[in-house]
Design an enzyme around this catalytic site. Structure first.
Site, PDB file in Angstrom:
ATOM      1  CD  GLU A 246      36.061 -24.974  87.060  1.00 17.60           C
ATOM      2  OE1 GLU A 246      36.589 -26.091  86.983  1.00 17.60           O
ATOM      3  OE2 GLU A 246      36.543 -23.955  86.506  1.00 17.60           O
TER       4      GLU A 246
ATOM      5  CB  CYS B 212      37.842 -22.998  90.423  1.00 19.25           C
ATOM      6  SG  CYS B 212      38.065 -21.944  88.969  1.00 19.25           S
TER       7      CYS B 212
ATOM      8  CG  ASN C  65      38.147 -22.268  79.092  1.00 16.57           C
ATOM      9  OD1 ASN C  65      37.207 -22.755  78.471  1.00 16.57           O
ATOM     10  ND2 ASN C  65      39.408 -22.485  78.740  1.00 16.57           N
ATOM     11  CB  ILE C  66      36.448 -16.046  79.010  1.00 17.35           C
ATOM     12  CG1 ILE C  66      35.019 -16.587  78.978  1.00 17.35           C
ATOM     13  CG2 ILE C  66      36.631 -14.857  78.072  1.00 17.35           C
ATOM     14  CD1 ILE C  66      33.990 -15.662  79.609  1.00 17.35           C
ATOM     15  CD  GLU C  67      42.810 -19.962  76.865  1.00 14.97           C
ATOM     16  OE1 GLU C  67      43.014 -21.077  77.366  1.00 14.97           O
ATOM     17  OE2 GLU C  67      43.285 -19.613  75.766  1.00 14.97           O
TER      18      GLU C  67
ATOM     19  CB  CYS D 161      42.418 -24.642  89.004  1.00 15.67           C
ATOM     20  SG  CYS D 161      41.665 -23.012  89.217  1.00 15.67           S
TER      21      CYS D 161
END
Length: 130
Positions: A55, A89, A42-44, A86
């Site tokens: 994903e 995804c 994940n890249i926020e 989620c």
């Protein structure tokens, strides 16, 4: 690749995560039909809506490289809490995968699902043809 190795790849991907806002780091590993494994984290982003999920990064990188068929997916977090993909995804996975795609999670009890169990009655291209 066996389930344990795929989960190890997802755990390794967690380390690359950029999650300064939620501090919830996620990694994913997806195996293609030819046995290649792609990982994502994940890249926020400060506005959250532009954040990328592990994903979708893994699938997007594989698709960029020409893959369209997938065998299995593993997802992990630094919490090792059994996180599943989620809804967004899951829908992305449904674009390329059948309902029987195995999805492995990294929790105290392990965890194995199929995409169809996690996303029943998904939207498919058949809906667009109507």
């Amino acid at each position: 690749m066996d389930r344990a190795d795929l989960l190890d790849a997802a755990r390794e991907a967690v380390e690359a995560s950029y999650a300064p806002y939620s501090e919830y780091r996620v990694g994913a590993a997806i195996e293609t039909a030819d046995g290649s494994v792609y990982t994502g984290c994940n890249i926020e982003n400060a506005n959250y809506s532009n954040s990328l999920h592990a994903e979708e990064v893994a699938v997007g990188t594989a698709v960029r490289d020409g893959h369209r068929e997938f065998e299995q997916l593993a997802v992990s977090s630094d919490e090792r809490d059994g996180v599943t993909p989620c809804g967004m995804c899951r829908q992305t996975l449904a674009e390329f995968c059948d309902d029987d795609l195995p999805i492995y999670t990294d929790g105290p009890d392990g965890g194995a699902y199929t995409l169809g169990e996690l996303l029943p009655d998904t939207i498919t291209t058949e809906h667009l043809d109507r």
